[in-house]
Design an enzyme around this catalytic site. Structure first.
Site, mmCIF file in Angstrom:
data_model
loop_
_atom_site.group_PDB
_atom_site.id
_atom_site.type_symbol
_atom_site.label_atom_id
_atom_site.label_comp_id
_atom_site.label_asym_id
_atom_site.label_seq_id
_atom_site.Cartn_x
_atom_site.Cartn_y
_atom_site.Cartn_z
ATOM 1 N N GLY A 77 16.341 11.710 16.374
ATOM 2 C CA GLY A 77 16.838 12.974 15.841
ATOM 3 C C GLY A 77 16.923 13.036 14.319
ATOM 4 N N PRO A 113 11.484 12.823 5.474
ATOM 5 C CG PRO A 113 12.725 13.104 3.526
ATOM 6 C CD PRO A 113 12.648 12.267 4.763
ATOM 7 C CG LEU A 123 5.740 13.282 -1.473
ATOM 8 C CD1 LEU A 123 4.528 12.352 -1.459
ATOM 9 C CD2 LEU A 123 5.408 14.510 -2.338
ATOM 10 N N GLY A 124 7.500 10.621 -0.165
ATOM 11 C CA GLY A 124 8.526 9.819 -0.842
ATOM 12 C C GLY A 124 7.914 9.083 -2.023
ATOM 13 C CG LEU A 125 8.723 7.292 -6.483
ATOM 14 C CD1 LEU A 125 7.508 8.023 -7.067
ATOM 15 C CD2 LEU A 125 9.845 7.233 -7.524
ATOM 16 N N GLY A 126 7.176 5.539 -3.800
ATOM 17 C CA GLY A 126 7.111 4.088 -3.635
ATOM 18 C C GLY A 126 7.675 3.396 -4.870
ATOM 19 C CG ASP A 165 8.984 2.515 0.839
ATOM 20 O OD1 ASP A 165 9.346 2.600 2.032
ATOM 21 O OD2 ASP A 165 8.392 1.520 0.369
ATOM 22 C CE1 TYR A 178 7.849 -4.061 -2.055
ATOM 23 C CE2 TYR A 178 8.889 -1.911 -2.164
ATOM 24 C CZ TYR A 178 7.980 -2.776 -1.582
ATOM 25 O OH TYR A 178 7.196 -2.337 -0.538
ATOM 26 C CE LYS A 191 8.988 -1.032 2.840
ATOM 27 N NZ LYS A 191 9.051 -0.858 1.378
ATOM 28 C CG HIS A 208 8.583 -5.967 3.601
ATOM 29 N ND1 HIS A 208 9.200 -5.932 2.377
ATOM 30 C CD2 HIS A 208 7.363 -5.394 3.410
ATOM 31 C CE1 HIS A 208 8.394 -5.371 1.500
ATOM 32 N NE2 HIS A 208 7.282 -5.031 2.096
HETATM 33 N N1 LIG Z 1 5.452 -2.213 3.668
HETATM 34 C C1 LIG Z 1 4.639 -2.863 2.870
HETATM 35 O O1 LIG Z 1 4.277 -4.023 3.098
HETATM 36 C C2 LIG Z 1 4.135 -2.169 1.648
HETATM 37 C C3 LIG Z 1 3.000 -2.678 0.997
HETATM 38 C C4 LIG Z 1 2.521 -1.966 -0.096
HETATM 39 C C5 LIG Z 1 3.168 -0.812 -0.525
HETATM 40 N N2 LIG Z 1 4.297 -0.380 0.109
HETATM 41 C C6 LIG Z 1 5.027 0.822 -0.366
HETATM 42 O O2 LIG Z 1 4.096 1.870 -0.603
HETATM 43 C C7 LIG Z 1 4.181 2.287 -1.961
HETATM 44 C C8 LIG Z 1 2.839 2.771 -2.464
HETATM 45 O O3 LIG Z 1 1.845 1.773 -2.367
HETATM 46 P P1 LIG Z 1 1.248 0.989 -3.634
HETATM 47 O O4 LIG Z 1 2.283 0.887 -4.694
HETATM 48 O O5 LIG Z 1 0.623 -0.250 -3.097
HETATM 49 O O6 LIG Z 1 0.024 1.856 -4.100
HETATM 50 P P2 LIG Z 1 -0.361 3.391 -4.393
HETATM 51 O O7 LIG Z 1 0.808 4.270 -4.268
HETATM 52 O O8 LIG Z 1 -1.575 3.633 -3.582
HETATM 53 O O9 LIG Z 1 -0.818 3.285 -5.912
HETATM 54 C C9 LIG Z 1 0.089 3.033 -6.948
HETATM 55 C C10 LIG Z 1 -0.718 2.870 -8.241
HETATM 56 O O10 LIG Z 1 -1.405 4.088 -8.512
HETATM 57 C C11 LIG Z 1 -1.068 4.571 -9.808
HETATM 58 N N3 LIG Z 1 -0.952 6.036 -9.691
HETATM 59 C C12 LIG Z 1 0.074 6.758 -9.188
HETATM 60 N N4 LIG Z 1 -0.174 8.073 -9.226
HETATM 61 C C13 LIG Z 1 -1.401 8.215 -9.777
HETATM 62 C C14 LIG Z 1 -2.205 9.323 -10.085
HETATM 63 N N5 LIG Z 1 -1.789 10.552 -9.848
HETATM 64 N N6 LIG Z 1 -3.434 9.098 -10.643
HETATM 65 C C15 LIG Z 1 -3.857 7.840 -10.871
HETATM 66 N N7 LIG Z 1 -3.128 6.726 -10.600
HETATM 67 C C16 LIG Z 1 -1.918 6.908 -10.060
HETATM 68 C C17 LIG Z 1 0.249 3.908 -10.160
HETATM 69 O O11 LIG Z 1 0.353 3.734 -11.560
HETATM 70 P P3 LIG Z 1 1.692 4.042 -12.440
HETATM 71 O O12 LIG Z 1 2.882 3.590 -11.663
HETATM 72 O O13 LIG Z 1 1.440 3.211 -13.651
HETATM 73 O O14 LIG Z 1 1.677 5.511 -12.726
HETATM 74 C C18 LIG Z 1 0.111 2.567 -9.457
HETATM 75 O O15 LIG Z 1 -0.633 1.673 -10.251
HETATM 76 C C19 LIG Z 1 4.698 1.029 -2.667
HETATM 77 O O16 LIG Z 1 5.165 1.278 -3.958
HETATM 78 C C20 LIG Z 1 5.740 0.579 -1.690
HETATM 79 O O17 LIG Z 1 6.911 1.370 -1.799
HETATM 80 C C21 LIG Z 1 4.765 -1.033 1.204
#
Ligand SMILES: NC(=O)c1ccc[n+]([C@@H]2O[C@H](COP(=O)([O-])OP(=O)(O)OC[C@H]3O[C@@H](n4cnc5c(N)ncnc54)[C@H](OP(=O)(O)O)[C@@H]3O)[C@@H](O)[C@H]2O)c1
Length: 315
Positions: A13, A17, A19-22, A47, A52, A81, A114
């Site tokens: 329930g 959202p 869309l979120g911020l990583g 997230d 991290y 996580k 995680h």
């Molecule tokens: N559960 C897991 O094991 C796991 C693994 C990986 C990720 N995650 C989560 O998912 C989130 C997102 O994944 P991710 O960080 O691997 O990669 P992503 O969101 O695919 O890419 C992030 C990268 O893209 C750049 N970026 C962001 N917006 C952009 C845009 N509009 N144009 C060009 N480049 C852009 C960012 O740079 P800047 O920050 O310098 O702008 C950063 O270097 C993570 O932060 C985390 O919260 C979870």
């Protein structure tokens, strides 16, 4: 006023959202400003993860924004996580309490395991042997899951879920779970569209979150393809007058898959949010889908000798 981000509903329930911020690799010195900017822009979903190393700084932003009245705690959706060195059942509740203390909140909206891999318990988050491979712990993920269930019982977590689980591991977990996971957070983008695993999860009432939706450009090794520079994506970007990143985020929203792009750059945090004023046609969704090449950016190589390494299965 910023548009309200649409949500999906978990089987229990709670709303989640789309869309979120990583926050992975967001440096402690920059993440507070990034999260504050995101809240002003309209993000309510964040997230996070213990590993991290920046939850305190994320928490600082939440505290400031709540204090100034920009947002209320109950309007936020915070994920964190459990890290792999805390898979022993008795370590799970203390691990979440530490995360809550760092974030400065009383409960987490979603607590994920995680990875399905337990590491040697201890303070070292990446215990490795002489070959640089991770030292496994003695636990199986079902033991850690019992700890996550306890977090719900104590009111510390509203929902619990998993991350990086393959389909066999999910069914193993469902055999013993008293509380089923609400979500599996997995790498997902057009180069790894994950349709089989998504269908598998949805059939079991488990929603999916797309991580690394932009192809994680800061994780790419020299021989990996750069998704953001894909020529097909560039063509669609021109057609829709939206950036490649906006197309990739909208691709998941069209599929109803929650998505968590990471950025610490204010202009990108803003533009990554501007994905609710257009839609991608069925034909173009099929084109994006057709880019699939099963390319994984997050391989976590140091764990590929672990008995529970999830990525040897097809899906
Ligand atoms: N559960 C897991 O094991 C796991 C693994 C990986 C990720 N995650 C989560 O998912 C989130 C997102 O994944 P991710 O960080 O691997 O990669 P992503 O969101 O695919 O890419 C992030 C990268 O893209 C750049 N970026 C962001 N917006 C952009 C845009 N509009 N144009 C060009 N480049 C852009 C960012 O740079 P800047 O920050 O310098 O702008 C950063 O270097 C993570 O932060 C985390 O919260 C979870």
């Amino acid at each position: 006023m910023a548009p309200k981000v649409p949500s999906i509903k978990f089987y229990n329930g709670y709303e989640y959202p789309l869309l979120g911020l990583g926050t992975w690799k967001s440096q402690p010195g920059e993440v507070t400003e990034a999260v504050k900017a995101a809240i002003d822009i309209g993000y309510r979903h964040f997230d996070c993860a213990h590993v991290y190393g920046n939850e305190k700084e994320v928490g600082e932003a939440l505290k400031q924004k709540i204090k100034e009245g920009a947002v209320k705690r109950e309007e936020l959706f915070i994920t964190s996580k459990l890290w792999c060195n805390s898979h022993k059942k008795e370590l799970v509740v203390p691990a979440l309490k530490k995360t809550l203390e760092n974030l400065g909140i009383e409960y987490i909206d979603l607590y994920l395991m995680h990875w399905p891999m337990g590491f040697q318990a201890g303070d070292n988050v990446f215990p490795v042997d002489a070959k640089g491979k991770v030292i496994p712990g003695e636990t199986y993920f079902t033991e850690a899951w019992a700890g996550l269930e306890e977090c719900v019982g104590l009111g510390l977590a509203r929902s619990i879920g998993i991350s990086n689980f393959n389909h066999k591991q999910i069914d193993e977990l469902l055999k013993v779970a008293k509380i089923n996971p609400v979500n599996n957070q997995i790498e997902c983008h057009p180069y790894l569209n994950q349709q089989r695993l998504i269908d598998f999860c949805l059939e079991r009432n488990i929603t999916v979150t797309a991580y690394s939706p932009l192809g994680s450009p800061d994780s790419i090794k020299s021989d990996d393809p750069v998704l953001l520079e894909d020529p097909v994506l560039k063509t669609l970007s021109e057609k829709y007058k939206k950036s490649p990143a906006q197309i990739l985020i909208r691709y998941q929203i069209e599929r109803g898959i929650p998505v968590i792009p990471k950025s610490v750059t204010k202009s990108r945090i803003q533009s990554n949010f501007e994905v609710f004023d257009f839609s991608i046609s069925k034909e173009d969704m099929a084109i994006l889908h057709g880019l699939n090449r099963n390319t994984r950016m997050v391989k976590f190589d140091m764990t590929d000798t672990h008995k529970d390494y999830p990525f040897y299965e097809d899906y």
